[in-house]
Design a protein around this motif. Structure first.
Motif, PDB file in Angstrom:
ATOM      1  N   GLY A 219       0.802  -1.221   0.000  1.00 46.66           N
ATOM      2  CA  GLY A 219       0.000   0.000   0.000  1.00 46.66           C
ATOM      3  C   GLY A 219       0.828   1.261   0.000  1.00 46.66           C
ATOM      4  O   GLY A 219       0.494   2.245  -0.673  1.00 46.66           O
ATOM      5  N   ASN A 220       1.921   1.248   0.727  1.00 44.65           N
ATOM      6  CA  ASN A 220       2.775   2.433   0.814  1.00 44.65           C
ATOM      7  C   ASN A 220       3.412   2.772  -0.527  1.00 44.65           C
ATOM      8  O   ASN A 220       3.472   3.941  -0.924  1.00 44.65           O
ATOM      9  N   VAL A 221       3.881   1.747  -1.249  1.00 45.58           N
ATOM     10  CA  VAL A 221       4.519   2.023  -2.544  1.00 45.58           C
ATOM     11  C   VAL A 221       3.480   2.360  -3.612  1.00 45.58           C
ATOM     12  O   VAL A 221       3.758   3.138  -4.529  1.00 45.58           O
ATOM     13  N   LEU A 222       2.277   1.778  -3.505  1.00 46.67           N
ATOM     14  CA  LEU A 222       1.228   2.126  -4.461  1.00 46.67           C
ATOM     15  C   LEU A 222       0.799   3.580  -4.284  1.00 46.67           C
ATOM     16  O   LEU A 222       0.471   4.275  -5.245  1.00 46.67           O
ATOM     17  N   LYS A 223       0.827   4.031  -3.048  1.00 42.44           N
ATOM     18  CA  LYS A 223       0.417   5.405  -2.741  1.00 42.44           C
ATOM     19  C   LYS A 223       1.515   6.406  -3.090  1.00 42.44           C
ATOM     20  O   LYS A 223       1.251   7.454  -3.677  1.00 42.44           O
ATOM     21  N   ASN A 224       2.747   6.095  -2.721  1.00 44.36           N
ATOM     22  CA  ASN A 224       3.843   7.055  -2.866  1.00 44.36           C
ATOM     23  C   ASN A 224       4.760   6.788  -4.050  1.00 44.36           C
ATOM     24  O   ASN A 224       5.623   7.604  -4.363  1.00 44.36           O
ATOM     25  N   GLY A 225       4.592   5.637  -4.713  1.00 44.21           N
ATOM     26  CA  GLY A 225       5.448   5.289  -5.838  1.00 44.21           C
ATOM     27  C   GLY A 225       6.590   4.390  -5.412  1.00 44.21           C
ATOM     28  O   GLY A 225       7.073   4.456  -4.281  1.00 44.21           O
ATOM     29  N   ILE A 226       7.024   3.519  -6.307  1.00 45.02           N
ATOM     30  CA  ILE A 226       8.115   2.588  -6.023  1.00 45.02           C
ATOM     31  C   ILE A 226       9.439   3.234  -6.419  1.00 45.02           C
ATOM     32  O   ILE A 226       9.653   3.552  -7.596  1.00 45.02           O
ATOM     33  N   PRO A 227      10.341   3.460  -5.451  1.00 42.54           N
ATOM     34  CA  PRO A 227      11.645   4.061  -5.790  1.00 42.54           C
ATOM     35  C   PRO A 227      12.555   3.042  -6.473  1.00 42.54           C
ATOM     36  O   PRO A 227      12.789   1.953  -5.947  1.00 42.54           O
ATOM     37  N   VAL A 228      13.038   3.410  -7.666  1.00 39.30           N
ATOM     38  CA  VAL A 228      13.882   2.511  -8.462  1.00 39.30           C
ATOM     39  C   VAL A 228      15.182   3.229  -8.804  1.00 39.30           C
ATOM     40  O   VAL A 228      15.166   4.285  -9.437  1.00 39.30           O
ATOM     41  N   ALA A 229      16.307   2.671  -8.376  1.00 39.49           N
ATOM     42  CA  ALA A 229      17.617   3.250  -8.691  1.00 39.49           C
ATOM     43  C   ALA A 229      18.195   2.572  -9.927  1.00 39.49           C
ATOM     44  O   ALA A 229      18.223   1.343 -10.016  1.00 39.49           O
ATOM     45  N   ILE A 230      18.626   3.380 -10.898  1.00 46.69           N
ATOM     46  CA  ILE A 230      19.296   2.859 -12.097  1.00 46.69           C
ATOM     47  C   ILE A 230      20.795   3.025 -11.881  1.00 46.69           C
ATOM     48  O   ILE A 230      21.292   4.153 -11.794  1.00 46.69           O
ATOM     49  N   VAL A 231      21.516   1.911 -11.755  1.00 45.10           N
ATOM     50  CA  VAL A 231      22.943   1.978 -11.411  1.00 45.10           C
ATOM     51  C   VAL A 231      23.788   1.194 -12.407  1.00 45.10           C
ATOM     52  O   VAL A 231      23.283   0.377 -13.175  1.00 45.10           O
ATOM     53  N   GLY A 232      25.081   1.441 -12.364  1.00 41.92           N
ATOM     54  CA  GLY A 232      26.025   0.751 -13.236  1.00 41.92           C
ATOM     55  C   GLY A 232      27.256   1.599 -13.438  1.00 41.92           C
ATOM     56  O   GLY A 232      27.365   2.720 -12.917  1.00 41.92           O
ATOM     57  N   GLU A 233      28.197   1.094 -14.201  1.00 44.88           N
ATOM     58  CA  GLU A 233      29.412   1.841 -14.495  1.00 44.88           C
ATOM     59  C   GLU A 233      29.085   3.025 -15.411  1.00 44.88           C
ATOM     60  O   GLU A 233      28.007   3.077 -16.012  1.00 44.88           O
ATOM     61  N   PRO A 234      30.020   3.956 -15.552  1.00 48.12           N
ATOM     62  CA  PRO A 234      29.799   5.075 -16.489  1.00 48.12           C
ATOM     63  C   PRO A 234      29.588   4.568 -17.918  1.00 48.12           C
ATOM     64  O   PRO A 234      30.164   3.565 -18.328  1.00 48.12           O
TER      65      PRO A 234
END
Length: 462
Positions: A219-234
């Motif tokens: 419920g919390n992520v549906l309400k506030n959005g799911i935080p997704v980090a895009i990571v990797g080398e340059p």
């Protein structure tokens, strides 16, 4: 905020401020219809708004000393069949800011008070038109920005969550009354409450509370959005992937390594769920002071993210297994989705080999927009919307979550008391605590400060 029910009439703009085609001005109070009637002149007949039927609309002019301010539609809702449970009038006028202010000031000069934030909904709660959790759902519904958050708020506003809590509280209250009765007759050593039935009830309440508490993660992520980090080398294509997902040039894309020095964040709705994507600085060893700050922020964003999209350049797939292992070892509790980008540079045989070696690997080309559907489908599956699809009760409010946890702790103490056969008067205290915390959710137990904090966050006019 004074939360006592008053007899005064309040007014506020119910639509967004600013210029629009129309605006809606709302009044509520015992004399709301009477006051509006004093300044309303029907278009066709000499109509008295105090004598018309409830839930009717009337065309006419709002007049101030023979001066026509605007031609309006006036909707009349008579108590108790209105949003607030009081007499309510809604004036649909033209959306000019000047007209809006002229009408508002006309009524304020004639004894009507500006409404406080959320005061219409507060009055609805105080007049028994909705309970507290339903009132809070009104604010969530207004602020919902995705299909999923809208569905959760709507289900709560319709009373699904309230009914479940009230049912639990009612059953527990019945047994609590019998327990209290036993305490009154403690000298006679009698039992009014069936211990087996009581144990079954407490176990049932514990299971339901646990399910509701667990639903908060969704419920919390549906309400506030799911935080997704895009990571990797340059230079693995993180910024290109963000731009492709957003369908706009949000992040600077360059062949020069270390272009992204700070986190770039934006939201997108996929299959009804909001995702907050964060494009981070490329992870590498560098002596550049500013770039190092960006890399430290990358690690901070990984910690905060619920999901990590780990991008690997298709030209560096020889060490893919080691690269995946290193990140998972560093963040063992994180959900990490490994993505091989720049698939347009791979042969069909190479792609086939990768898929056979790594079953959960996503292979795409952010630049050519190939394989993006595979990524979004995977994200949708990871959102775990099963409970939402089955119309189950989902908790999305942190206040409710806290009260549920407190009630659950009290019930666990009751269970321990039953198992250890402690004196009734000891676990009766825990029963009262559980009832108190369940009552906090629906508003059967409230304080002035609690109501003030909740309704202060509402928009004025609702």
């Amino acid at each position: 905020m004074n939360t006592a029910i008053t007899n005064d009439t309040i007014i506020a703009l119910a639509t967004s401020s600013g210029v629009g085609a129309i605006a809606v001005i709302r009044l509520s109070g015992e004399k709301a219809i009477e006051i509006v009637n004093d300044f309303f002149q029907s278009k066709y007949t000499n109509k008295d708004l105090t004598k018309v039927k409830s839930h009717t609309i009337h065309l006419g002019n709002i007049i101030d000393n023979q001066r026509i301010i605007d031609e309006v539609l006036v909707s009349v809702f008579k108590n108790p069949n209105s949003y607030t449970g009081e007499n309510v009038v809604e004036i649909n006028c033209h959306g000019s800011v000047y007209i809006q202010q002229e009408i508002l000031q006309l009524f304020i000069k004639n004894g009507v008070r500006n409404a406080n934030p959320g005061e219409f909904t507060l009055r609805a709660f105080l007049n028994g038109k909705m309970d507290l959790s339903q009132a809070e759902a009104v604010a969530d519904l207004i602020s919902s920005n995705s299909a999923a958050s809208h569905q959760v708020a709507l289900q709560q506003m319709r009373g699904g969550f309230s009914n479940e809590i009230q049912n639990l509280r009612s059953q527990l209250l019945n047994f609590a009354s019998l327990i209290e009765l036993e305490l009154d007759f403690s000298e006679e050593d009698v039992e009014f409450a069936d211990r087996t039935a009581f144990t079954n009830l407490v176990n049932k309440i514990s299971a339901v509370l646990k399910r509701l508490i667990d639903s908060f993660a969704l419920g919390n992520v549906l309400k506030n959005g799911i935080p997704v980090a895009i990571v990797g080398e340059p230079n693995v294509g993180k910024s290109t992937l963000l731009n492709t997902l957003l369908n706009e040039e949000k992040a600077i894309v360059s062949h020069i390594e270390g272009t992204t020095r700070d986190a770039i964040e934006d939201e997108i709705s996929i299959d009804g769920v909001t995702y907050r994507f964060i494009d981070t600085a490329g992870i590498r060893a560098t002596e550049d002071f500013v770039e190092n700050i960006g890399i430290q922020k990358t690690f901070q964003n990984i910690e905060k993210a619920q999901l990590v999209l780990h991008l690997i350049d298709s030209k560096k797939i020889t060490n893919i297994q080691q690269t995946i292992k290193e990140l998972k070892d560093k963040y063992p509790s994180k959900k990490i989705l490994t993505i091989v980008n720049k698939a347009d540079l791979l042969s069909v045989e190479q792609i086939s080999t990768l898929k056979s070696q790594f079953s959960n690997l996503i292979i795409l080309s952010a630049k050519e927009k190939q394989g993006i559907h595979d990524l979004t489908t995977t994200l949708t599956n990871l959102a775990n919307k099963g409970a939402l699809s089955n119309n189950e009760t989902i908790v999305s409010n942190s206040r409710h979550f806290e009260s549920l946890n407190n009630a659950f702790s009290a019930i666990k103490e009751v269970q321990k008391g039953i198992e250890n056969q402690v004196s009734t008067d000891l676990f009766a205290i825990d029963i009262r605590q559980a009832l108190f915390h369940l009552g906090e959710i629906t508003g059967e137990v409230t304080t002035e400060d609690l109501l003030g904090n909740i309704f202060a966050n509402f928009c004025i006019g609702k």
